[in-house]
Design an enzyme around this catalytic site. Structure first.
Site, PDB file in Angstrom:
ATOM      1  CE  LYS A 168       2.834  26.674  -0.261  1.00  0.00           C
ATOM      2  NZ  LYS A 168       3.344  26.352   1.358  1.00  0.00           N
ATOM      3  CE  LYS A 269       3.514  26.513   8.685  1.00  0.00           C
ATOM      4  NZ  LYS A 269       2.519  25.997   7.564  1.00  0.00           N
TER       5      LYS A 269
END
Length: 379
Positions: A168, A269
């Protein structure tokens, strides 16, 4: 199998340690998950199915845990009496009753698939077209931090069997992200592993173009900017393949992303798009246009992870990338020992259960007292 009751639980899921993403502007220490149980019956036969929906906090996506439970309250009366074995029809009713809000419908849809699998005596991966319970590669998730700390986290994940890592990064300081990538790349090469740099929409297009044209890394770059149009602008100006995530919610988003040539792959997702029914449709569309996919969920326990692994296992391996397991970051486990996990005998991979349905049954004693129950009126 008519739906006779819907029960709802709220469960706090504290993280093992605080988690930073989007260049550090988003920080989380606990998730709020919603579990549902749908009871259905046909004569003397009764089957219950479970679902879970867990937004990643309130600021990551246009979704929040209280919204899940409010959505279920709105939808419950419309679903009571319907056939739980017809998920497409259930989804049409939910969309008629509550347009939008896909994240609020996901747990209900998943519970119906759990019932369908139990009714047909098939595991979810088989219901979704899979030929076998194939092993799905896993990727770690590396929180935003100083370069050396991120490197240490990658090395720790590598020791746990992960060979693919999601690092990230992101923010307004291009030099900081260039330094992060340039520090991580030699370690990645030394390990012989892969790193996806996940920006979680933190860059402006100008910063994205500056960073990505200044580094030697040629792996996946995930969701560099806020909007689909901005990601498409970047994709046309950088040498790395772009993976889309937070800007994809509906089929229209997927179609527009393909039209704009905005990327070469996506994160799919189930909780973000509304459950398994819509995720399966979008999976098949992505296959048809040649996209590669990370199939995982937004958040949640090993139950939510296992649902996503079922979908991943039924996806052609040529277009299936690694999946992330949220439960590895949790300090609690409401489905202890069950489901798809990074197990010592198969490090770096997860295998979906071959028992009927999802193959995971939450421990209701851990879930506690339901926050709501909805039942059909007595005849």
């Amino acid at each position: 199998m008519k739906i006779t009751a819907i029960h709802v639980w709220a469960l706090a899921l504290p993280l093992n340690k605080p988690y930073w993403l989007s260049g550090g502007r988003l920080k989380f220490s606990e998730l709020d998950s919603t579990f549902v149980r749908i009871d259905a019956e046909d004569g003397d036969r009764r089957i219950s199915g479970f679902g879970e929906a867990c937004p990643w906090g309130n600021s990551y996506l246009p979704a929040h845990a209280a919204g899940v439970r409010a959505g279920v309250q709105t939808l419950a009366s419309a679903l009571l009496g319907m056939n739980a074995l017809a998920p497409e029809n259930i989804n049409r009713r939910m969309d008629e009753t509550l347009p939008g809000h896909p994240y609020a419908k996901a747990a209900l849809d998943i519970a119906c698939w759990d019932i369908l699998g139990k009714f047909t005596n098939m595991p979810l991966w088989q219901c979704l077209g899979g030929a076998s319970a194939s092993a799905v590669a896993l990727n770690s998730s590396i929180s935003t931090n100083a370069p050396q700390t991120m490197i240490e986290d990658i090395q720790h994940a590598s020791a746990a069997g992960y060979r693919i890592h999601s690092a990230k990064i992101g923010g307004s300081d291009a030099a900081t992200d260039i330094a992060r990538i340039n520090a991580i790349e030699p370690v990645r090469q030394q390990l012989g592993e892969k790193v996806t740099y996940d920006i979680n929409r933190a860059w402006t297009p100008s910063v994205a173009v500056e960073v990505l044209n200044s580094v030697a890394a040629r792996g996946w770059i995930e969701q560099p900017c806020e909007t689909l149009a901005q990601c498409a602008q970047v994709a046309a100006r950088v040498p790395q393949p772009i993976m889309l995530d937070e800007c994809l919610h509906t089929a229209a988003d997927f179609y527009e992303a393909h039209r704009l040539n905005a990327g070469e792959g996506c994160k799919l997702k189930p909780n973000r798009v509304g459950g398994i029914t819509k995720a399966r449709f979008l999976r098949d569309y992505a296959i048809s246009i040649g996209w590669c996919m990370h199939i995982e969920d937004v958040g949640g326990s090993a139950f939510a992870d296992t649902v996503a692994i079922h979908l991943a296992a039924s996806t052609p391996e040529t277009q299936r990338l690694a999946s992330w397991l949220c439960h590895a970051h949790l300090a609690v486990d409401p489905v202890f020992g069950q489901g798809a996990r990074n197990r010592p005998d198969n490090l770096g991979y997860a295998i979906p259960p071959s028992t009927p349905g999802v193959g995971v049954v939450p421990d209701e004693t851990q879930l506690g007292t339901p926050v709501a129950s909805y039942r059909s009126a007595s005849p």
